[in-house]
Design an enzyme around this catalytic site. Structure first.
Site, mmCIF file in Angstrom:
data_model
loop_
_atom_site.group_PDB
_atom_site.id
_atom_site.type_symbol
_atom_site.label_atom_id
_atom_site.label_comp_id
_atom_site.label_asym_id
_atom_site.label_seq_id
_atom_site.Cartn_x
_atom_site.Cartn_y
_atom_site.Cartn_z
ATOM 1 N N GLU A 87 -19.967 22.054 -14.353
ATOM 2 C CA GLU A 87 -20.132 20.714 -14.951
ATOM 3 C C GLU A 87 -19.177 19.717 -14.309
ATOM 4 O OE1 GLU A 87 -21.476 21.193 -19.531
ATOM 5 O OE2 GLU A 87 -19.589 22.126 -19.013
ATOM 6 N N LYS A 131 -8.274 3.411 2.271
ATOM 7 C CA LYS A 131 -7.524 4.668 2.122
ATOM 8 C C LYS A 131 -7.820 5.452 0.855
ATOM 9 C CE LYS A 131 -4.376 2.602 5.055
ATOM 10 N NZ LYS A 131 -5.304 1.439 4.992
ATOM 11 N N ASN A 158 -2.046 -2.648 13.181
ATOM 12 C CA ASN A 158 -3.505 -2.512 13.162
ATOM 13 C C ASN A 158 -3.980 -1.277 13.937
ATOM 14 O OD1 ASN A 158 -3.297 -4.853 11.803
ATOM 15 N ND2 ASN A 158 -4.209 -6.170 13.374
ATOM 16 N N LYS A 186 -18.994 29.966 -28.368
ATOM 17 C CA LYS A 186 -19.362 29.331 -27.093
ATOM 18 C C LYS A 186 -18.549 29.753 -25.886
ATOM 19 C CE LYS A 186 -21.075 25.447 -26.654
ATOM 20 N NZ LYS A 186 -21.099 24.001 -26.515
ATOM 21 N N HIS A 211 -41.036 21.219 -9.769
ATOM 22 C CA HIS A 211 -41.125 20.354 -10.962
ATOM 23 C C HIS A 211 -40.502 21.023 -12.183
ATOM 24 C CE1 HIS A 211 -44.278 18.086 -8.733
ATOM 25 N NE2 HIS A 211 -44.633 19.296 -8.350
ATOM 26 N N SER A 271 0.825 -1.214 0.000
ATOM 27 C CA SER A 271 0.000 0.000 0.000
ATOM 28 C C SER A 271 0.857 1.262 0.000
ATOM 29 C CB SER A 271 -0.949 -0.007 1.209
ATOM 30 O OG SER A 271 -0.232 -0.222 2.400
ATOM 31 N N SER A 307 -14.950 26.784 -26.789
ATOM 32 C CA SER A 307 -15.036 25.513 -27.508
ATOM 33 C C SER A 307 -13.924 25.468 -28.543
ATOM 34 C CB SER A 307 -16.414 25.428 -28.173
ATOM 35 O OG SER A 307 -16.344 24.640 -29.342
HETATM 36 N N1 ARG Z 1 -1.160 -1.490 5.117
HETATM 37 C C1 ARG Z 1 -2.077 -2.006 6.070
HETATM 38 C C2 ARG Z 1 -3.427 -1.299 5.912
HETATM 39 O O1 ARG Z 1 -3.446 -0.317 5.243
HETATM 40 C C3 ARG Z 1 -1.552 -1.780 7.451
HETATM 41 C C4 ARG Z 1 -2.110 -2.701 8.467
HETATM 42 C C5 ARG Z 1 -1.620 -4.081 8.208
HETATM 43 N N2 ARG Z 1 -1.965 -4.995 9.252
HETATM 44 C C6 ARG Z 1 -1.880 -6.294 9.094
HETATM 45 N N3 ARG Z 1 -2.253 -7.032 10.091
HETATM 46 N N4 ARG Z 1 -1.468 -6.850 7.971
HETATM 47 O O2 ARG Z 1 -4.435 -1.711 6.398
#
Ligand code: ARG
Length: 459
Positions: free
Chosen positions: A290, A325, A110, A283, A156, A23, A277
């Site tokens: 938009e 994320k 975590n 235009k 409406h 990630s 345009s």
């Molecule tokens: N990159 C992980 C996430 O975004 C971090 C947490 C990972 N935890 C794990 N037990 N593998 O969630």
């Protein structure tokens, strides 16, 4: 580079899976929050004597060095680190050696990722609230200048009753105020610390969760360690509040797009916020509203993605959560840029065509309710009055005339209680002026509301 966990494994990760799992490509956005989280954690381990004061100092200095290197552009989190948390840990160990390996004592990625995410979101919410206030101030300014400008009101998409343009604009101020308040409510739940819940069960290491929470400015801590690392409600609440804000932005965008058409001609775009345009030289396109209208779909999509992400996921942390994320990052980015663009559009991108607006309220039957209310004031039951006016509308349409073109004896044929003074009631300015009920469009009510908003937004 060997993985932090590689000792448990005999073989290396398939290179495609390594990328698939990572990630770092997007969670590097959390670098400053991750560093702050780690500094608070290290300080706490020092305070509880899990780390000696010299170890604590070395770790904190190392983390501060990483921060300045990053801010000076000398360090950029990147693969092969799997994610921002490993990346910082690896960098710390490379900077200060063995002691760096003590940082992860008594925590897990975590609770760490949950903390980072909340810190990041809290900052974004504060920024969004400021941006929303700016937008509200711009709308208020425009409203103040247009108390006596009339605009047809629609239901409406059919002409309904004339309005003070200020009243119409203040309706958006109200919507953005609710968005504002929703964000503040979301913020109070975001502002809860999961740190110290470790992987899911808490830890036997001597930690002080209230200390880290206070260091990081959290109002409170999660009461249950399993819930703390599993909760993604706050992400969904954030995107949900954002989706509603986008719906309001999209609504005003759509109105502006209509207003600047040749057909409506209620307003025109200035050169500051319109584009031409490539083919048609005449235009001037409303790209800004938009785009805002178009981007609303992305945020709605993120909300759906997150709701689906948490559905049926058992306790506690599951890797599904890594998918939280990108929707959040993109939501914050999209919403803040749309609010900014709308504020610029309101400030310098649109000019009302006042003459055309007043002409348009003169040339329709949007004073029909007032014709009925005239009779109601003379004790005629509303439903009877309503039917009388229906007949008058039909009569006028057949002759292609408006109420104001009727002769007094012509109108009297429909109901004897009509007198000459009825024509005064039909003047659009008087129509608007007379809607004096609380929250109505009458000028005195609108002025009162403008005063309230001025106080509220501290102009
Ligand atoms: N990159 C992980 C996430 O975004 C971090 C947490 C990972 N935890 C794990 N037990 N593998 O969630």
């Amino acid at each position: 580079m060997a993985k932090i966990w590689s000792k448990r494994f005999d073989n290396t990760l398939n290179p495609f899976i390594e990328k698939f799992n990572a990630s770092i490509g997007f969670d590097r956005k959390l670098i400053l929050e991750d560093l702050d989280c780690s500094i608070a954690h290290a300080k706490m381990l020092g305070k509880t004597k899990v780390l000696s004061s010299s170890e604590t100092l070395q770790i904190i200095n190392g983390l501060e060095t990483i921060k300045s290197e990053y801010l000076e552009g000398k360090f950029f989190p990147s693969p092969p680190s799997e994610d921002i948390h490993y990346c910082i840990e690896e960098k710390l160990i490379s900077l200060i050696g063995e002691i760096g390996k003590k940082l992860h004592t008594g925590r897990s990625r975590n609770d760490q990722v949950g903390t980072d995410l909340r810190l990041w979101l809290r900052k974004e919410i504060d920024n969004l609230v400021i941006l929303l206030t700016d937008l509200q101030k711009s709308l208020l300014h425009l409203a103040k200048a247009n108390i006596y400008t009339l605009i047809p009101g629609y239901t409406h998409m059919q002409r309904a009753q004339p309005l003070s343009l200020a009243h119409h604009l203040l309706a958006y101020l109200e919507m953005f105020q609710r968005d504002h308040e929703r964000f503040k409510e979301v913020r109070s739940r975001v502002n809860t610390s999961p740190l110290g819940s470790a992987a899911l069960a808490g830890t036997k290491i001597k930690i002080d969760r209230n200390f880290t929470a206070a260091e990081l400015g959290f109002e409170k801590i999660y009461k249950n360690s399993i819930d703390a690392v599993s909760d993604r409600d706050f992400c969904i609440e954030f995107v949900s509040a954002s989706a509603l804000a986008m719906s309001h932005l999209s609504k005003i965008s759509e109105e502006i797009i209509l207003w600047v058409t040749d057909e409506f001609s209620f307003a025109k775009l200035t050169d500051r916020c319109a584009t031409g345009s490539s083919l048609m030289p005449q235009k001037k396109n409303p790209d800004v509203p938009e785009l805002i209208r178009g981007k609303t779909g992305r945020v709605y999509g993120h909300l759906q993605a997150l709701l689906t992400m948490v559905k049926g996921v058992p306790l506690a942390y599951n890797k599904d959560f890594q998918e939280d994320k990108e929707p959040i990052f993109d939501t914050a980015e999209t919403l803040s840029s749309c609010i900014k663009a709308m504020t610029i559009l309101i400030n310098e991108g649109i000019e009302f065509n006042i003459e055309n607006l007043s002409r348009s309220v003169e040339n329709d039957f949007s004073n029909a309710t007032d014709l009925a209310d005239y009779l109601v004031n003379k004790k005629v039951p509303f439903r009877t009055a309503y039917n009388v006016v229906g007949e008058i509308v039909k009569y006028c349409l057949e002759r292609e005339i408006l109420f104001k073109d009727l002769k007094i004896n012509e109108i009297k044929k429909f109901h004897p209680k009509f007198n000459e003074d009825v024509f005064l009631d039909l003047d659009p300015l008087n129509v608007v002026k007379s809607r004096t009920s609380e929250g109505g469009t009458a000028f005195i009510q609108v002025k009162k509301e403008i005063n309230n908003w001025e106080k509220k937004l501290l102009l």
